[in-house]
Design a protein around this motif. Structure first.
Motif, PDB file in Angstrom:
ATOM      1  N   SER A  82       0.854  -1.198   0.000  1.00 58.11           N
ATOM      2  CA  SER A  82       0.000   0.000   0.000  1.00 58.11           C
ATOM      3  C   SER A  82       0.888   1.245   0.000  1.00 58.11           C
ATOM      4  O   SER A  82       2.054   1.181   0.405  1.00 58.11           O
ATOM      5  CB  SER A  82      -0.900   0.008   1.226  1.00 58.11           C
ATOM      6  OG  SER A  82      -0.151   0.393   2.367  1.00 58.11           O
ATOM      7  N   PRO A  83       0.361   2.400  -0.448  1.00 62.99           N
ATOM      8  CA  PRO A  83       1.177   3.616  -0.511  1.00 62.99           C
ATOM      9  C   PRO A  83       1.739   4.053   0.854  1.00 62.99           C
ATOM     10  O   PRO A  83       2.721   4.782   0.917  1.00 62.99           O
ATOM     11  CB  PRO A  83       0.204   4.676  -1.045  1.00 62.99           C
ATOM     12  CG  PRO A  83      -0.850   3.904  -1.771  1.00 62.99           C
ATOM     13  CD  PRO A  83      -0.981   2.609  -1.025  1.00 62.99           C
ATOM     14  N   ASP A  84       1.103   3.598   1.951  1.00 62.44           N
ATOM     15  CA  ASP A  84       1.557   4.015   3.281  1.00 62.44           C
ATOM     16  C   ASP A  84       2.367   2.941   4.008  1.00 62.44           C
ATOM     17  O   ASP A  84       2.726   3.112   5.168  1.00 62.44           O
ATOM     18  CB  ASP A  84       0.352   4.424   4.141  1.00 62.44           C
ATOM     19  CG  ASP A  84      -0.381   5.606   3.531  1.00 62.44           C
ATOM     20  OD1 ASP A  84       0.301   6.537   3.047  1.00 62.44           O
ATOM     21  OD2 ASP A  84      -1.623   5.596   3.508  1.00 62.44           O
ATOM     22  N   ALA A  85       2.660   1.835   3.337  1.00 62.43           N
ATOM     23  CA  ALA A  85       3.439   0.756   3.969  1.00 62.43           C
ATOM     24  C   ALA A  85       4.863   1.239   4.239  1.00 62.43           C
ATOM     25  O   ALA A  85       5.393   2.060   3.492  1.00 62.43           O
ATOM     26  CB  ALA A  85       3.471  -0.467   3.070  1.00 62.43           C
ATOM     27  N   GLU A  87       8.850   1.356   4.128  1.00 63.45           N
ATOM     28  CA  GLU A  87       9.695   1.027   2.968  1.00 63.45           C
ATOM     29  C   GLU A  87      11.142   0.794   3.371  1.00 63.45           C
ATOM     30  O   GLU A  87      11.628   1.354   4.352  1.00 63.45           O
ATOM     31  CB  GLU A  87       9.631   2.158   1.940  1.00 63.45           C
ATOM     32  CG  GLU A  87       8.261   2.330   1.309  1.00 63.45           C
ATOM     33  CD  GLU A  87       8.269   3.392   0.220  1.00 63.45           C
ATOM     34  OE1 GLU A  87       8.449   3.024  -0.949  1.00 63.45           O
ATOM     35  OE2 GLU A  87       8.109   4.583   0.539  1.00 63.45           O
ATOM     36  N   LYS A 153       7.181  10.056  -0.881  1.00 60.55           N
ATOM     37  CA  LYS A 153       7.080  11.261  -0.033  1.00 60.55           C
ATOM     38  C   LYS A 153       8.356  12.097  -0.066  1.00 60.55           C
ATOM     39  O   LYS A 153       8.359  13.248   0.353  1.00 60.55           O
ATOM     40  CB  LYS A 153       6.759  10.861   1.407  1.00 60.55           C
ATOM     41  CG  LYS A 153       5.333  10.329   1.556  1.00 60.55           C
ATOM     42  CD  LYS A 153       5.043   9.850   2.960  1.00 60.55           C
ATOM     43  CE  LYS A 153       3.624   9.285   3.052  1.00 60.55           C
ATOM     44  NZ  LYS A 153       3.474   8.301   4.111  1.00 60.55           N
ATOM     45  N   LYS A 190       1.739  11.959  -9.097  1.00 58.92           N
ATOM     46  CA  LYS A 190       2.963  12.363  -8.383  1.00 58.92           C
ATOM     47  C   LYS A 190       4.061  12.715  -9.383  1.00 58.92           C
ATOM     48  O   LYS A 190       4.753  13.737  -9.238  1.00 58.92           O
ATOM     49  CB  LYS A 190       3.425  11.232  -7.457  1.00 58.92           C
ATOM     50  CG  LYS A 190       4.662  11.557  -6.633  1.00 58.92           C
ATOM     51  CD  LYS A 190       4.348  12.590  -5.552  1.00 58.92           C
ATOM     52  CE  LYS A 190       5.557  12.918  -4.721  1.00 58.92           C
ATOM     53  NZ  LYS A 190       5.253  13.794  -3.597  1.00 58.92           N
TER      54      LYS A 190
END
Length: 231
Positions: A82-85, A87, A153, A190
């Motif tokens: 997911s985009p918020d996992a 890294e 981010k 993005k």
């Protein structure tokens, strides 16, 4: 072409499809998690352009958190999709540096950086996107199939700026259960905030899951013809 591959570990056993005529460009294409370069070398051979060389390296085998720490070919560790996992920042940066050494090797052996395209599928596409955005060499283009932008981010600050005008082709299956097409769309938005928006193409394919199809591969061929024309 001369040049010692031994100094670039990923090149020693990479699958290379040589140009059929005078080599004036190169495509470096990275496979997905748990795969090897063989399948993609075959897929690219089917749409090959005779003036281009295709390099499909194999990822090192490492434990992958997402798959219960099983050891498999992976460019970096994955904790989630997911985009918020969380890294693997160190692993992503290290992998990007190893791809940059392949670019350096090609440049030293006579292929200008602006005649090199980076590309990949899934995790390989993610790494190719991150590498292109942080690369100090001005590249011809980047292809991301069924992928995302790692460490999203940190952009636009993390971008080197050299490739602000780079051409991007993103393709994604609309029925992808692993990396939903929504993540591909978010990645495209993005990228448009970091790069010239007119250079970012996003194509989605109804019914296609976490794989590719003939239509998508023809889009790849068209993109390569455009950004790496015969000279």
């Amino acid at each position: 072409m001369c040049g010692n591959n031994m100094s670039v570990p990923l090149l020693t056993d990479a699958v290379t499809v040589p140009a059929g005529e005078r080599e004036t460009g190169a495509v470096i294409f990275l496979h997905g998690l748990g795969d090897t370069g063989h399948g993609w070398a075959e897929a690219l051979s089917a749409i090959r352009l005779p003036h281009l060389k295709y390099i499909c390296p194999h990822a090192p085998r490492i434990p992958v958190s997402l798959n219960m720490k099983m050891v498999m070919p992976a460019w970096f560790d994955l904790m989630g999709l997911s985009p918020d996992a969380p890294e693997d920042e160190a692993g992503i940066k290290k992998a990007a540096e190893s791809i940059k050494t392949i670019i350096e090797h090609e440049v030293k052996n006579g292929i200008p950086a602006n005649r090199i395209v980076l590309g990949g599928f899934s995790q390989g596409g993610a790494l190719s996107m991150y590498t292109a955005l942080t690369c100090q060499h001005k590249l011809a283009g980047v292809i991301g199939l069924s992928c995302w932008l790692p460490l999203h981010k940190t952009f636009p600050q993390a971008a080197s700026g050299v490739n602000k005008e780079i051409s991007v082709l993103q393709c994604h299956g609309e029925a992808d259960p692993m990396i939903p097409v929504r993540f591909g769309n978010l990645t495209s938005e993005k990228l448009k905030s970091v790069l010239s928006p007119s250079k970012v193409q996003f194509k989605s394919y109804p019914g296609v899951m976490h794989n590719t199809n003939q239509e998508e591969m023809m889009a790849v061929k068209d993109f390569l013809e455009k950004v790496l024309p015969r000279v």
